[in-house]
Design a protein around this motif. Sequence first.
Motif, mmCIF file in Angstrom:
data_model
loop_
_atom_site.group_PDB
_atom_site.id
_atom_site.type_symbol
_atom_site.label_atom_id
_atom_site.label_comp_id
_atom_site.label_asym_id
_atom_site.label_seq_id
_atom_site.Cartn_x
_atom_site.Cartn_y
_atom_site.Cartn_z
ATOM 1 N N ARG A 3 -35.105 19.653 90.919
ATOM 2 C CA ARG A 3 -33.992 19.297 90.045
ATOM 3 C C ARG A 3 -32.847 18.770 90.899
ATOM 4 N N SER A 4 -32.112 17.858 90.319
ATOM 5 C CA SER A 4 -30.949 17.303 91.011
ATOM 6 C C SER A 4 -29.906 16.884 89.988
ATOM 7 N N VAL A 5 -28.667 16.926 90.410
ATOM 8 C CA VAL A 5 -27.543 16.538 89.560
ATOM 9 C C VAL A 5 -27.228 15.076 89.833
ATOM 10 N N LEU A 6 -27.277 14.252 88.804
ATOM 11 C CA LEU A 6 -26.965 12.831 88.935
ATOM 12 C C LEU A 6 -25.472 12.561 88.845
ATOM 13 N N ALA A 7 -24.796 13.273 87.959
ATOM 14 C CA ALA A 7 -23.359 13.080 87.745
ATOM 15 C C ALA A 7 -22.737 14.402 87.323
ATOM 16 N N TRP A 8 -21.476 14.582 87.647
ATOM 17 C CA TRP A 8 -20.777 15.806 87.272
ATOM 18 C C TRP A 8 -19.350 15.477 86.876
ATOM 19 N N TYR A 9 -18.770 16.383 86.128
ATOM 20 C CA TYR A 9 -17.385 16.217 85.691
ATOM 21 C C TYR A 9 -16.445 16.596 86.827
ATOM 22 N N PRO A 10 -15.230 16.041 86.863
ATOM 23 C CA PRO A 10 -14.277 16.338 87.940
ATOM 24 C C PRO A 10 -13.905 17.826 87.996
ATOM 25 N N ASP A 11 -13.388 18.240 89.145
ATOM 26 C CA ASP A 11 -12.971 19.631 89.346
ATOM 27 C C ASP A 11 -11.778 20.011 88.488
ATOM 28 N N ASP A 12 -10.851 19.088 88.322
ATOM 29 C CA ASP A 12 -9.634 19.362 87.554
ATOM 30 C C ASP A 12 -9.808 18.842 86.128
ATOM 31 N N LYS A 31 -18.841 21.002 85.915
ATOM 32 C CA LYS A 31 -20.176 21.170 85.342
ATOM 33 C C LYS A 31 -20.960 19.859 85.475
ATOM 34 N N ALA A 32 -22.265 19.954 85.394
ATOM 35 C CA ALA A 32 -23.126 18.779 85.493
ATOM 36 C C ALA A 32 -23.032 17.933 84.226
ATOM 37 N N ALA A 33 -22.993 16.625 84.390
ATOM 38 C CA ALA A 33 -22.974 15.706 83.257
ATOM 39 C C ALA A 33 -24.337 15.068 83.039
ATOM 40 N N ALA A 34 -25.133 14.936 84.104
ATOM 41 C CA ALA A 34 -26.492 14.393 83.996
ATOM 42 C C ALA A 34 -27.356 15.070 85.052
ATOM 43 N N VAL A 35 -28.532 15.535 84.639
ATOM 44 C CA VAL A 35 -29.425 16.285 85.515
ATOM 45 C C VAL A 35 -30.845 15.754 85.354
ATOM 46 N N THR A 36 -31.608 15.731 86.450
ATOM 47 C CA THR A 36 -33.007 15.326 86.383
ATOM 48 C C THR A 36 -33.900 16.481 86.816
ATOM 49 N N PHE A 37 -35.062 16.553 86.197
ATOM 50 C CA PHE A 37 -36.083 17.540 86.543
ATOM 51 C C PHE A 37 -37.404 16.802 86.736
ATOM 52 N N THR A 38 -38.141 17.158 87.769
ATOM 53 C CA THR A 38 -39.486 16.633 87.962
ATOM 54 C C THR A 38 -40.419 17.784 88.289
ATOM 55 N N LYS A 39 -41.583 17.751 87.678
ATOM 56 C CA LYS A 39 -42.619 18.734 87.973
ATOM 57 C C LYS A 39 -43.956 18.034 87.812
ATOM 58 N N GLY A 40 -44.641 17.900 88.913
ATOM 59 C CA GLY A 40 -45.884 17.139 88.885
ATOM 60 C C GLY A 40 -45.596 15.695 88.531
ATOM 61 N N GLY A 42 -44.478 14.932 85.462
ATOM 62 C CA GLY A 42 -43.486 14.965 84.398
ATOM 63 C C GLY A 42 -42.068 14.751 84.909
ATOM 64 N N LYS A 43 -41.288 14.044 84.124
ATOM 65 C CA LYS A 43 -39.890 13.743 84.474
ATOM 66 C C LYS A 43 -39.016 13.928 83.246
ATOM 67 N N ILE A 44 -37.883 14.574 83.447
ATOM 68 C CA ILE A 44 -36.929 14.782 82.365
ATOM 69 C C ILE A 44 -35.540 14.421 82.873
ATOM 70 N N VAL A 45 -34.786 13.692 82.071
ATOM 71 C CA VAL A 45 -33.390 13.384 82.368
ATOM 72 C C VAL A 45 -32.552 13.942 81.234
ATOM 73 N N LEU A 46 -31.615 14.817 81.557
ATOM 74 C CA LEU A 46 -30.728 15.415 80.559
ATOM 75 C C LEU A 46 -29.322 14.873 80.742
ATOM 76 N N PHE A 47 -28.728 14.392 79.646
ATOM 77 C CA PHE A 47 -27.361 13.882 79.675
ATOM 78 C C PHE A 47 -26.468 14.819 78.879
ATOM 79 N N GLY A 48 -25.297 15.113 79.399
ATOM 80 C CA GLY A 48 -24.334 15.963 78.711
ATOM 81 C C GLY A 48 -23.323 15.163 77.905
#
Length: 74
Positions: A3-12, A31-40, A42-48
């Motif tokens: 898993r990796s974070v593609l984008a995140w919201y600012p600290d302030d 907090k994360a704004a976009a996250v990716t997951f890969t397993k085998g 399979g690929k998933i991209v989650l957007f907040g």
Amino acid sequence: MQRSVLAWYPDDAKDILVSGYAQGAEKVARKAAAVTFTKGKGKIVLFGFRVQHRAQTEGTFQLLFNAIYWGALQ
């Protein structure tokens, strides 16, 4: 699972919105704004946020279409 974070919201919370009003901005700060997951194979991209929303900037459509393209790669 990788898993990796593609984008995140600012600290302030004040930096989240440039103009207008954002209710609850402090809840998404750092907090994360976009996250990716890969397993085998399979690929998933989650957007907040709504990448398909017509009021968003054109740059968010690139995120949507790149996620679709990335899912089709093997």
